[in-house]
Design an enzyme around this catalytic site. Structure first.
Site, PDB file in Angstrom:
ATOM      1  N   ARG A   1       0.850  -1.184   0.000  1.00 30.73           N
ATOM      2  CA  ARG A   1       0.000   0.000   0.000  1.00 30.73           C
ATOM      3  C   ARG A   1       0.889   1.238   0.000  1.00 30.73           C
ATOM      4  NH1 ARG A   1      -2.391   2.828   4.973  1.00 30.73           N
ATOM      5  NH2 ARG A   1      -3.650   4.447   4.009  1.00 30.73           N
TER       6      ARG A   1
ATOM      7  N   HIS B   1      -2.630  11.038   1.248  1.00 27.42           N
ATOM      8  CA  HIS B   1      -2.029  10.785   2.558  1.00 27.42           C
ATOM      9  C   HIS B   1      -1.393  12.083   3.050  1.00 27.42           C
ATOM     10  CE1 HIS B   1      -0.339   7.445   5.298  1.00 27.42           C
ATOM     11  NE2 HIS B   1      -0.119   8.604   5.895  1.00 27.42           N
TER      12      HIS B   1
ATOM     13  N   GLU C   1      -6.729   8.489   6.908  1.00 28.89           N
ATOM     14  CA  GLU C   1      -6.901   9.183   8.187  1.00 28.89           C
ATOM     15  C   GLU C   1      -7.336  10.636   8.015  1.00 28.89           C
ATOM     16  OE1 GLU C   1      -3.426   8.591  10.610  1.00 28.89           O
ATOM     17  OE2 GLU C   1      -3.725   6.423  10.702  1.00 28.89           O
TER      18      GLU C   1
ATOM     19  N   ASN D   1      -7.102   1.786  10.616  1.00 24.86           N
ATOM     20  CA  ASN D   1      -5.758   2.016  11.140  1.00 24.86           C
ATOM     21  C   ASN D   1      -5.838   2.058  12.659  1.00 24.86           C
ATOM     22  OD1 ASN D   1      -5.252   2.388   8.439  1.00 24.86           O
ATOM     23  ND2 ASN D   1      -4.591   4.512   8.608  1.00 24.86           N
TER      24      ASN D   1
ATOM     25  N   TYR E   1      -3.466   1.937  16.484  1.00 25.44           N
ATOM     26  CA  TYR E   1      -2.208   1.913  17.226  1.00 25.44           C
ATOM     27  C   TYR E   1      -2.408   1.759  18.730  1.00 25.44           C
ATOM     28  CZ  TYR E   1      -0.101   3.337  12.837  1.00 25.44           C
ATOM     29  OH  TYR E   1       0.295   3.367  11.527  1.00 25.44           O
TER      30      TYR E   1
ATOM     31  N   GLU F   1      -3.242  -0.007   8.534  1.00 25.07           N
ATOM     32  CA  GLU F   1      -2.034   0.399   9.267  1.00 25.07           C
ATOM     33  C   GLU F   1      -2.095  -0.186  10.660  1.00 25.07           C
ATOM     34  OE1 GLU F   1      -0.868   4.496   9.661  1.00 25.07           O
ATOM     35  OE2 GLU F   1      -1.365   4.962   7.584  1.00 25.07           O
TER      36      GLU F   1
END
Length: 476
Positions: free
Chosen positions: A81, A125, A170, A299, A301, A376
């Site tokens: 990606r 992005h 995002e 995504n 984290y 991600e």
């Protein structure tokens, strides 16, 4: 200590990939017609990035892409990606494409396909052409219209060979860090502008999706990648639960509401009415945004822990999104963010794979039948070569194992998760943090540009080749 690695096997068709973004890796910022993006301008503004670092060279992927693709093939990746630099394709964000810019992506796609790696393109992005920011940027409706034109150009050029497409990465960061807290480009700090930007990013996604579908084969998949937050309360106190609703609306509902359901949450509109009357939402916008998706990218984290009690005025905001005296949470100044307990990565983010499972299951309920990809997930650590030049990162292996195990558990619980893109393929320019935070599975010596796969890359390579999370070996 890292957790022991357990053996877990994924479905045979599960897609194993890695991800990057244009400004973080390409370099060559003045070559072949490319003009500045907002991140060129921001990173060259004193005080905006750690050490004044910027992406002028980054990891020189523009010139080294063939070697980088060969490295991906050596690691057994099934998919890659990457994002397209808008100002490399349309230097002013308007008008015809610069073919030299498109040619780079044509060459990259051809190289990937020649090595049996599926390309997945992200159109945006965070690197808005500076000319469009000078005209008002994402708070202006015109930017969404220009994005649709750009999407059509790239779709026409590459839609015959690339099947996986992502409109935006995002958009929360683009809107609320770029125009709210100012810690991301373009560095503006206006809560009303942040909300306008969020709407126009939504509109860009909808118009861009329609533009792509107008020029590409029907087999192609169009998605969006959201950094949806897993928002948890400190307690079950009504004030804390109310705070969760407000932050969830600002983190998640502001995007998935119109994208998935065709409406903004009423609770969001009510909570922000002192900032804006939302009159920038015009007739037909919500229908334009609410395009059927072929997949949804998530995504993840770290989770977010909050309470309804205001944080001390002189304390840092523990939301994990950088230090600023301006909030990225419009209308939520009375909400406190807390550091979640547990081990942390170099970013200060708590390691909690349960949040990824919760996120997947939420969207399994929120959008039943919609395939999901983890577009991600990864961790930054203070990686350094040993005397033999090898880079051992057992903490990252533990992180990846924990989060991939959470993905596997979600699949067992009925979620349709079809792939995982590790962030990131290699160390790179980490936005306002400069080059000090290393997320890569591949170590990059920035002085020599030599790439060295870390032990996590070898571990992930075995997972990609076998579909199984295997124990780490002593050689790693």
């Amino acid at each position: 200590m890292p957790e022991p690695i357990t053996s877990v096997t994924f479905p045979p068709a599960f897609l194993w990939g890695a991800a990057t973004s244009a400004y973080q890796i390409e370099g060559a910022v003045r070559e072949d017609g490319r003009t500045p993006s907002i991140w060129d301008t921001f990173s060259h503004t004193p005080g905006k990035t750690a050490g004044g670092e910027h992406g002028d060279i980054a990891v020189d992927h523009y010139h080294r892409y063939r070697d980088d693709v060969a490295l991906m093939a050596d690691l057994g990746l099934g998919a890659y990606r990457f994002s397209v630099s808008w100002s490399r394709v349309q230097p002013t964000g308007r008008g015809p494409a610069v073919q030299r810019g498109l040619d780079f992506y044509r060459r990259l796609v051809d190289e990937l396909l020649a090595h049996g790696i599926k390309p997945a393109i992200t159109l945006y992005h965070w690197d808005l052409p500076q000319d469009l920011e000078d005209a008002g940027g994402w708070p202006e409706r015109e930017t969404a219209l220009r994005f649709a034109e750009y999407a059509q150009i790239v779709g026409e050029a590459l839609g015959d060979r690339v099947e996986q497409w992502i409109t935006l990465n995002e958009p929360w960061c683009s809107a609320f860090l770029g125009y709210g807290s100012g810690v991301h480009a373009p560095g503006r700090t206006d809560p009303a502008a942040a909300l306008r930007a969020a709407h126009h990013l939504n509109l860009a996604h909808g118009l861009g999706t329609s533009a792509l579908r107008s020029v590409m084969p029907a087999r192609n998949s169009v998605a969006v990648s959201l950094n949806s937050s897993v928002v948890r309360p400190v307690s079950q106190d009504p004030a804390d639960l109310n705070a969760v609703q407000r932050i969830d609306d600002l983190a998640n509902g502001v995007f998935h509401g119109p994208m998935l359901h065709g409406a903004y949450p009423q609770t969001l509109l009510t909570a922000t009415r002192s900032i804006t009357d939302w009159s920038f939402v015009q007739d037909g916008d919500l229908a334009a945004i609410h395009q059927p998706l072929d997949a949804l990218g998530l995504n993840y984290y770290t989770p977010t822990l909050i309470s309804g009690a205001a944080a001390p005025a002189d304390g840092p905001r523990a939301d994990g999104h950088g230090a600023s005296s301006h909030s990225p949470w419009p209308g939520a100044d009375d909400v406190a963010f807390h550091q979640t307990p547990g081990e942390r990565t170099e970013m200060g983010w708590t390691i909690d794979p349960s949040g990824l499972h919760d996120l997947i299951m939420r969207y399994t309920r929120e959008a039943p039948g919609l395939p999901l990809y983890i577009t991600e997930n990864g961790a930054a650590y203070d990686d350094k070569p040993d005397p033999d030049g090898r880079v051992h990162d057992p903490e990252r292996i533990s992180y990846l194992n924990g989060h991939l195990t959470a993905v596997h558990r979600a699949i067992a619980d009925g979620a349709d998760v079809r792939g995982y893109y590790l962030w990131s393929l290699m160390d790179n320019f980490e936005w306002s943090y400069g080059y000090g935070k290393r997320f890569g599975a591949v170590y990059v010596d920035y002085a020599t540009q030599i790439r060295t796969p870390k032990s996590s890359a070898h571990w992930y390579s075995r997972a990609a080749r076998t579909g199984t999370l295997a124990p780490v070996t002593p050689a790693e």
